[in-house]
Motif scaffolding. Structure first.
Motif, short mmCIF file in Angstrom:
data_model
loop_
_atom_site.label_atom_id
_atom_site.label_comp_id
_atom_site.label_asym_id
_atom_site.label_seq_id
_atom_site.Cartn_x
_atom_site.Cartn_y
_atom_site.Cartn_z
N THR A 264 47.43 -41.74 123.93
CA THR A 264 48.05 -41.65 125.24
C THR A 264 47.13 -42.36 126.23
OG1 THR A 264 46.97 -39.53 125.73
CG2 THR A 264 49.17 -39.46 124.74
N GLY A 266 47.34 -42.19 130.14
CA GLY A 266 47.74 -41.88 131.50
C GLY A 266 46.51 -42.01 132.39
N THR A 267 46.30 -41.03 133.28
CA THR A 267 45.11 -41.03 134.12
C THR A 267 43.85 -41.13 133.26
OG1 THR A 267 46.22 -39.75 135.82
CG2 THR A 267 43.82 -39.72 135.82
N GLY A 311 43.92 -45.05 132.69
CA GLY A 311 44.96 -45.43 133.63
C GLY A 311 44.56 -45.25 135.08
N TYR A 327 53.65 -52.41 139.43
CA TYR A 327 52.86 -52.48 138.19
C TYR A 327 53.34 -53.64 137.32
CZ TYR A 327 50.37 -48.12 139.04
OH TYR A 327 49.53 -47.16 139.56
N ASN A 414 53.27 -44.91 130.70
CA ASN A 414 51.96 -45.18 131.30
C ASN A 414 51.43 -46.56 130.91
OD1 ASN A 414 51.90 -42.57 132.58
ND2 ASN A 414 51.42 -41.68 130.59
#
Length: 495
Positions: A264, A266-267, A311, A327, A414
């Motif tokens: 993953t 993401g952040t 991210g 983005y 993401n």
């Protein structure tokens, strides 16, 4: 009539999500989450983080009710329930199964010193050889903190649980846990394949506080009369699957076999790879837990790398140097410069201490910037490549532990929405990337289908999983990416 619907619950620190999945076509019929605004986390002191388990139960009930309504499915039509949950939390209950204190959750750091002291006193050989990790700031250390600092609470503890164990208890009235769950709390001895009595003894924790072990897949317990009244799910409905959020994310992406990786971005970013060999990182830069298909007869380990700065770097770049771009436009701008960003390298470590860096916090850094040559396009590309290279550095640690990274499964979300990010990760790692539409609650529902026997195995359970794209390494670009990665590693090694 044979029941065909599966209910999955994902107990996070932000919300509890519920999804109903049709076991025949694999489609999600309805989904819901509560609370609608992020759930509160109590920080009574700096570094502390607690949540009320009873709140999770209320959120679960609310999410189940709304989810069933959206799916137009009656509670009596649910064949089985699966549970995913935030890892490493501590829930303490008394003999009446009442919660004794708020849960000390995953991001609470009060027990760090307890884990460090245990590692020093017991020794690296025993801790790493048996636990595959340092005792760290995991559930056992948090319980040791309670024993020392809240003796009245400790004295009244009947059983300790993880957050998912608590929700299963509220559904059934029975207290149980899994080997995978015990491993994430540092309470499973991989060498002797039993509860880690040596660590419990060191902490002075009574062995009988550990809940009975049930299989990750199988009939663990059944919905009781009280829970049926509160949720609308029929009494007797089996709870058939339970796993922490990262092992469950891997399951959701059909990652079960050695060499497969779930990721993953993401952040923060996670790389979770499956290994068939007992092993550990001597520097504890990654953690090793029992995967969902681990058994005493078959070693299946989940090697977990968490990178805080992923991210969040791309989001920072948009706010500060590309505020006029979407983005998608950022991706296009980054792709307009060559691989390697013409010499610019970015280390993305600007979001706190990084476990991969042995808990150091060097901050994000930019290298090779030439004011007469480079513009924001180079920074945008170097940012995405820097995130990729951090992932690949973590995968190299996993390879050193004996894991062969050959395939990366990820959700279509993401950073994985960026074609450049996907291309760079495939070319640098040499792994094929497969993108899927799924989430933790849907995965938990499919896990329940395996556990109750609707599906013969994970191959059947995930036969209908929708694969959105496959990205293979572009051989023509691998040398260029490797050169850029090698340059990045020179700065990484200095930091």
């Amino acid at each position: 009539m044979v029941k065909r619907y599966l209910l999955g619950l994902d107990v996070g620190s932000s919300s509890v999500k519920a999804s109903v999945v049709d076991s025949i076509d694999g489609k999600c019929c309805g989904t819901s989450f509560f609370p609608k605004q992020e759930a509160p986390i109590k920080a009574l002191r700096a570094g502390w983080a607690e949540q009320a388990p009873n709140d999770w139960w209320q959120y679960a009930k609310d999410a189940i009710g709304e989810c069933l309504g959206k799916a137009s499915v009656a509670g009596s039509d649910i064949a089985a329930i699966g549970i995913s949950y935030q890892m490493h939390g501590l829930v303490c209950v008394d003999k009446q199964l009442n919660v004794l204190r708020d849960s000390i959750i995953w991001c609470d750091s009060r027990a760090v010193a307890y884990g460090e002291r245990a590692f020093k006193d017991l020794g690296a050989e025993q801790c790493l050889g048996s636990l595959l990790n340092s005792p760290g700031n995991f559930t056992a250390a948090k319980l040791a903190w309670v024993r020392e600092n809240e003796p009245d609470v400790y004295h009244n503890i009947y059983k300790v649980m993880l957050p998912g164990d608590y929700i299963a208890m509220k559904l059934s009235g029975e207290v149980s846990t899994t080997i995978s769950g015990l491993s994430e709390g540092m309470m499973w001895d991989f060498g002797n394949k039993c509860v880690a009595d040596f660590l419990l003894d060191y902490y002075g924790i009574a062995r009988n506080l550990v809940a009975d072990i049930v299989p990750t897949f199988g009939i663990q317990s059944k919905v009781n009369t009280q829970a049926a009244k509160e949720t609308g799910i029929a009494e007797g409905t089996p709870i058939c699957y339970r796993a922490g959020d990262q092992p469950n994310n891997a399951l959701s992406l059909n990652v079960f076999n050695p060499g497969e990786v779930a990721s993953t971005a993401g952040t923060s970013g996670v790389v979770y790879g499956v290994s068939g060999v007992l092993g550990y990182d001597t520097k504890s830069r990654v953690n090793t837990f029992a995967h969902v298909n681990y058994s005493k007869e078959c070693d299946r380990l989940g090697i977990l790398l968490c990178i805080n700065g992923t991210g969040i770097l791309n989001a920072w770049a948009r706010r500060n140097i590309a505020a006029d771009m979407s983005y998608g436009e950022m991706n296009d701008a980054a792709a307009s410069v060559p691989v390697g960003a013409e010499g610019v390298s970015i280390l993305p470590f600007g979001n706190g201490a990084e476990r991969m860096l042995e808990n150091r916090e060097p901050g994000c850094s930019i290298h090779g910037l030439n004011f007469n040559k480079h513009d924001r396009r180079h920074l945008l590309r170097a940012a995405q490549e820097g995130i990729v290279f951090a992932f690949c550095q973590g995968m190299d640690i996993m390879r050193q532990m004996g894991m062969d990274v050959s395939k990366i499964h990820a959700g279509n979300a993401n950073m994985f929405l960026s074609p450049l990010f996907r291309e760079a990760l495939a070319a640098t790692s040499g792994a094929t990337i497969e993108l899927y539409d799924t989430d933790g609650s849907i995965g938990a529902a499919r896990g329940a289908g395996i556990g109750c026997g609707i599906y013969a195995d994970h191959n059947e359970a995930f036969a209908t999983l929708e694969r959105k794209a496959v990205i293979t390494p572009e051989e023509s670009k691998r040398a260029a990416y490797q050169e850029a990665f090698d340059r990045w590693k020179e700065h990484y090694n200095v930091n």
